[in-house]
Design a protein around this motif. Structure first.
Motif: not given
Lengths: 265, 257
Positions: A56-59, A77-78
């Protein structure tokens, strides 16, 4: 007849086992989608897959123009909102700046198969290592149910009130078949959201599509046949039946391109 | 920029000044527009463009005419820089929401009230840019009676004409805008209090000349010389136009008389 537990019979909340909850990758925001729309199912599956992969925090997600334009309100997420059809181009830029992140686009058929055809075709030609979730409901939903390139032959829409005339407007655009011809595409499959069995298959395909990106194999896309009860003028359950009986014959479900390396994932 | 309209040709032109400085897309805003006159400037302004885009989170356009795009000349590349995020980027950049709440980048404002609020924020940013980012270069303007204004290739050719005119004893200077938006109106306005006439030179039918007239604001006559459709002026043509302006202003009273 269903039994209802009385207040005394209901176990305390902390004694209950959580068996179903909102994925962390989705926000706690009610969606604006119509009852019976497939976007809710598709959002949830993408969220579940992202949670399952722990990314999630890498997407970084890319929203389309169309009914899913507010996807950025629902994914935790972003996110970036691309101009009409330009999601694959926007995703290309993000992925090339941050090759170690996971970048996906979420696009409808008006976005991907009409105004954005050039973007998705060239992203696949270039073999961009992005994932595309493509929702095909054979109609322009947000703008009021007009005929799309994906509209079925004879299908009545607000801009084809006598039914789509294929002599004048051509045959439905089969994007999975088209993109599968391009060497840069690694994983191109079509699934459907019309019943539980197909939804489970769709979820598995979305998981594979994200894994394809993690492995850097090339462009991955899952096309999802979806319903639009509002613009089709049907109840949600009739719309699901309509997908099965009318869309699946025109858009056969299956794997259109699966490079060998996908089997090792 | 190439000769137009429509398919036009691939000859050098400055026909798109209005398009780039007024409306780079739909919406009520100006992009920052930078216009190189040499290959070296094209390199330097491209670097600057990325830095300004990051600083203001705003569209920046480097607008070169076809001559710059097709020309070879010696240039020095700046030292390579590692790609880096702007210091403020953490508050908006899409890097993955590790250890923070998600960032969302969108220009979608469906409501009229939010749309107007968003536009007012953009206008406030444009006022800051308009103050801080006016750019121009000058030659012989200190004592010039007539000032030629031109950008890009037209400005560069005009510089040759200005040197010729100086050799002939004419007190002429060159003002070459490097930023087309924000137009360097502050400095040009100050020069308008001293010079007796202006000549705008462009490779179009007269576009930047409007901005020159706004900056001069009626304090001196503003003449125009332009070539169209891909034609590039020779220094001699501009020289002749300069002498024409001197003849025009000779009959005018000198400021302060």
């Amino acid at each position: 007849m269903a039994t209802t537990l009385t207040e005394e019979q209901t176990p305390p909340i902390d004694a209950m086992e959580v068996v179903y909850q909102r994925p962390e990758a989705l926000t706690d925001v009610p969606t604006h989608y119509c009852p019976g729309c497939g976007h809710g199912i598709a959002h949830r599956m993408v969220g579940e897959v992202i949670d399952e992969l722990g990314i999630r925090t890498q997407t970084i997600g890319v929203a389309p123009v169309g009914c899913a334009v507010f996807a950025y309100n629902y994914f935790n997420m972003d996110f970036i909102e691309a101009a009409h059809g330009r999601a694959p181009a926007t995703a290309t830029g993000i992925k090339r700046v941050f090759p170690d992140r996971i970048v996906f686009t979420y696009q409808g058929d008006g976005d991907l198969a009409a105004i954005g055809t050039a973007e998705i075709v060239h992203a696949a030609m270039r073999g961009e290592k992005i994932t595309v979730v493509f929702i095909n409901n054979a109609i322009y939903g947000m703008t009021g149910g007009q005929m799309a390139p994906t509209t079925l032959p004879g299908m009545k829409t607000t801009s084809s009130p006598s039914g789509r005339d294929v002599e004048a407007t051509g045959q439905p655009a089969r994007m999975s078949e088209l993109l599968a011809t391009l060497p840069g595409a690694a994983y191109i499959v079509r699934r459907s959201l019309h019943n539980v069995r197909e939804i489970r298959k769709a979820r598995k395909a979305i998981l594979t599509a994200f894994k394809v990106q993690q492995a850097g194999l090339g462009l991955s896309m899952v096309e999802l046949l979806s319903s639009c009860p509002t613009n089709w003028g049907m109840t949600p359950s009739d719309a699901m039946k309509w997908v099965e009986e009318n869309m699946v014959p025109v858009y056969p479900l299956g794997d259109y391109k699966v490079v060998d390396a996908v089997r090792d994932l | 920029m190439r000769g137009g309209p429509g398919l036009g040709n691939i000859q050098p032109s400055q026909s798109d000044y209005f398009q780039v400085t007024r409306s780079a897309g739909h919406g009520d805003y100006h992009p920052i527009v930078l216009a190189p006159a040499t290959v070296q400037e094209a390199i330097d302004l491209t670097t600057l463009a990325f830095d300004l885009a990051d600083k203001y989170r705003h569209v920046v356009i480097v607008v070169a005419d076809g001559l710059i795009g097709q020309m070879m000349e010696p240039a020095t590349l700046p030292p390579m820089r590692d790609p880096h995020l702007h210091p403020d980027a953490a508050s908006w950049a899409l890097t993955g929401a590790e250890g923070r709440t998600p960032n969302v980048v969108t220009s979608l404002c469906l409501g009229a009230e939010t749309g107007e609020r968003h536009n007012k924020e953009i206008q406030a940013r444009l006022r800051v840019i308009r103050e801080a980012e006016q750019r121009a270069t000058e030659v012989f303007t200190e004592d010039a009676e007539v000032i030629v204004v031109g950008y890009g290739t037209a400005g560069r050719i005009a510089e040759s004409a200005v040197h010729q005119a100086r050799e002939a004893g004419l007190k002429v200077g060159l003002f070459r805008p490097i930023a087309l938006w924000p137009f360097p109106e502050r400095r040009l306005g100050a020069l308008a209090g001293r010079a007796r006439g202006f000549l705008a030179v462009e490779m179009n039918a007269g576009q930047m000349v409007d901005d020159v007239r706004l900056a001069v604001n009626g304090r001196a006559p503003v003449a125009f010389y332009g070539r169209l459709g891909g034609a590039v002026p020779m220094p001699e043509e501009i020289y002749d136009a300069i002498t024409g302006v001197f003849e025009q202003v000779a009959s005018l009273p000198v400021a302060g008389d």
